[in-house]
Design an enzyme around this catalytic site. Structure first.
Site, PDB file in Angstrom:
ATOM      1  CG  HIS A 169      -1.959   1.432  -7.171  1.00 28.00           C
ATOM      2  ND1 HIS A 169      -2.002   2.741  -6.742  1.00 28.00           N
ATOM      3  CD2 HIS A 169      -0.920   0.863  -6.502  1.00 28.00           C
ATOM      4  CE1 HIS A 169      -1.046   2.949  -5.855  1.00 28.00           C
ATOM      5  NE2 HIS A 169      -0.363   1.828  -5.696  1.00 28.00           N
ATOM      6  N   GLY A 218       0.426  -7.644   0.348  1.00 26.86           N
ATOM      7  CA  GLY A 218       0.067  -8.683   1.304  1.00 26.86           C
ATOM      8  C   GLY A 218       0.357  -8.378   2.759  1.00 26.86           C
ATOM      9  N   GLY A 247      -2.986  -3.274   2.643  1.00 26.33           N
ATOM     10  CA  GLY A 247      -3.818  -4.014   3.588  1.00 26.33           C
ATOM     11  C   GLY A 247      -5.300  -3.721   3.489  1.00 26.33           C
ATOM     12  CG  MET A 260       2.343   4.819   1.488  1.00 21.38           C
ATOM     13  SD  MET A 260       1.606   3.872   0.131  1.00 21.38           S
ATOM     14  CE  MET A 260       2.017   2.186   0.597  1.00 21.38           C
ATOM     15  CB  SER A 302      -1.994  -2.897  -6.333  1.00 19.74           C
ATOM     16  OG  SER A 302      -0.627  -3.208  -6.535  1.00 19.74           O
ATOM     17  CG  MET A 351       8.130  -0.900  -5.760  1.00 24.57           C
ATOM     18  SD  MET A 351       7.953  -2.273  -4.594  1.00 24.57           S
ATOM     19  CE  MET A 351       6.175  -2.291  -4.379  1.00 24.57           C
ATOM     20  CG  HIS A 409       2.524   4.135  -5.154  1.00 24.15           C
ATOM     21  ND1 HIS A 409       2.273   3.170  -4.192  1.00 24.15           N
ATOM     22  CD2 HIS A 409       3.250   5.096  -4.530  1.00 24.15           C
ATOM     23  CE1 HIS A 409       2.835   3.540  -3.052  1.00 24.15           C
ATOM     24  NE2 HIS A 409       3.437   4.688  -3.236  1.00 24.15           N
ATOM     25  CG  ASP A 461      -1.005   1.428  -1.862  1.00 23.88           C
ATOM     26  OD1 ASP A 461      -1.362   0.231  -1.834  1.00 23.88           O
ATOM     27  OD2 ASP A 461      -0.051   1.843  -2.555  1.00 23.88           O
ATOM     28  CG  ASP A 481       2.333  -0.651  -6.308  1.00 23.09           C
ATOM     29  OD1 ASP A 481       2.198   0.457  -5.753  1.00 23.09           O
ATOM     30  OD2 ASP A 481       1.511  -1.579  -6.195  1.00 23.09           O
ATOM     31  CG  MET A 502       6.574   3.148  -3.513  1.00 27.81           C
ATOM     32  SD  MET A 502       5.829   1.536  -3.224  1.00 27.81           S
ATOM     33  CE  MET A 502       5.024   1.302  -4.804  1.00 27.81           C
TER      34      MET A 502
HETATM   35  C1  DX5 Z   1       2.932  -1.621  -1.435  1.00 22.94           C
HETATM   36  C2  DX5 Z   1       2.224  -1.151  -2.666  1.00 22.94           C
HETATM   37  C3  DX5 Z   1       0.805  -1.516  -2.712  1.00 22.94           C
HETATM   38  C4  DX5 Z   1       0.527  -3.000  -2.685  1.00 22.94           C
HETATM   39  C5  DX5 Z   1      -0.747  -3.210  -1.924  1.00 22.94           C
HETATM   40  O1  DX5 Z   1       4.131  -0.931  -1.311  1.00 22.94           O
HETATM   41  O2  DX5 Z   1       2.311   0.269  -2.782  1.00 22.94           O
HETATM   42  O3  DX5 Z   1       0.146  -0.894  -3.805  1.00 22.94           O
HETATM   43  O4  DX5 Z   1       0.411  -3.577  -3.937  1.00 22.94           O
HETATM   44  O5  DX5 Z   1      -0.963  -4.561  -1.777  1.00 22.94           O
HETATM   45  P1  DX5 Z   1      -2.015  -5.138  -0.732  1.00 22.94           P
HETATM   46  O6  DX5 Z   1      -3.356  -4.603  -1.116  1.00 22.94           O
HETATM   47  O7  DX5 Z   1      -1.879  -6.605  -0.888  1.00 22.94           O
HETATM   48  O8  DX5 Z   1      -1.591  -4.640   0.625  1.00 22.94           O
HETATM   49 ZN    ZN Z   2       1.042   1.259  -4.227  1.00 27.79          ZN
END
Ligand code: DX5
Ligand code: ZN
Length: 224
Positions: free
Chosen positions: A32, A144, A176, A136, A9, A36, A65, A174, A34, A67
């Site tokens: 990936h 993080g 952690g 998720m 990501s 948002m 992705h 996706d 993101d 969101m």
């Molecule tokens: C969170 C995102 C993830 C995020 C994952 O809403 O959808 O893709 O970047 O980041 P890590 O791998 O650090 O949890």
């Molecule tokens: Zn994501």
């Protein structure tokens, strides 16, 4: 079990140097991205114009992705832009079957995401409309965060349903994902892994990808 994919990501990458950051993950299966909107999630990242530029320079296919609220309205444009895989949230789509069909008709793979507390059962009958189910493993919005083990039973139930029906839907996780948590997620049945901080927080992102892939493949092999 299908191939184990590692999709870094770029949320954890240096946004001022995205082209160079993309070159550092050229051994990934996809990147990936993101998206948002500060409405579906309490954070704002980037939108279609930036995704189009990433698409133009990325050494690997894009896994977007979304969101975002009102996915029915906004997601098809990402497919029109040539994004290889477009994932919308079930909670943000009024007509998920129609939307998945639209994405496929426009040449993208169709993905659908579930927040941690959204059950998979209401969607089992539409799995054949999808190429990928994203479960998720953190609340969406930020990189993080720590992996939520409460999502493991849902991954197992989704994998069992997919195996039972004989359809080829990938299960992406996706949030952690580390060399440790990827083992639990892979054993539960996930086969596409998003990792932000575990890849870009590593001194050598390409090496982090190789290590995650090896850990995921080893866990999947144990399960098989
Ligand atoms: C969170 C995102 C993830 C995020 C994952 O809403 O959808 O893709 O970047 O980041 P890590 O791998 O650090 O949890
Ligand atoms: Zn994501």
């Amino acid at each position: 079990m299908s191939q184990c994919c590692i999709n870094p990501s770029i949320l954890s990458a240096d946004f001022v140097n995205l082209e160079a950051e993309l070159q550092r993950i050229s051994n990934a299966d996809a990147v990936h991205v993101d998206v948002m909107d500060n409405h579906f999630v309490p954070n704002l990242t980037l939108g279609l114009p930036v995704v189009q530029r990433i698409q133009a320079v990325s050494p690997v296919p894009l896994d977007a992705h979304l969101m975002i609220s009102d996915a029915d309205r906004w997601a098809p444009a990402y497919a029109d832009a040539g994004v290889a895989s477009v994932t919308f949230h079930a909670e943000a789509a009024m007509a998920p079957v129609k939307l998945a069909r639209e994405l496929r008709a426009r040449g993208s793979k169709a993905g659908m995401a579930l927040r941690p507390a959204t059950p998979v059962e209401p969607y089992l009958d539409m799995l054949s409309e999808l190429d990928m189910l994203l479960i998720m493993t953190v609340e969406p919005g930020f990189g993080g965060q720590s992996f939520l083990d409460i999502t493991l039973p849902k991954i197992r139930r989704a994998r069992a349903a997919i195996e039972g029906s004989g359809i080829g839907v990938a299960i992406q996780v996706d949030g952690g994902i580390t060399e440790e948590t990827i083992v639990r997620a892979a054993e539960a049945g996930a086969n596409v892994f998003v990792a932000g901080s575990a890849v870009y927080g590593h001194a050598d992102p390409a090496e982090a990808i190789d290590r995650l892939r090896a850990a995921g493949q080893a866990a999947a092999a144990t399960k098989a």
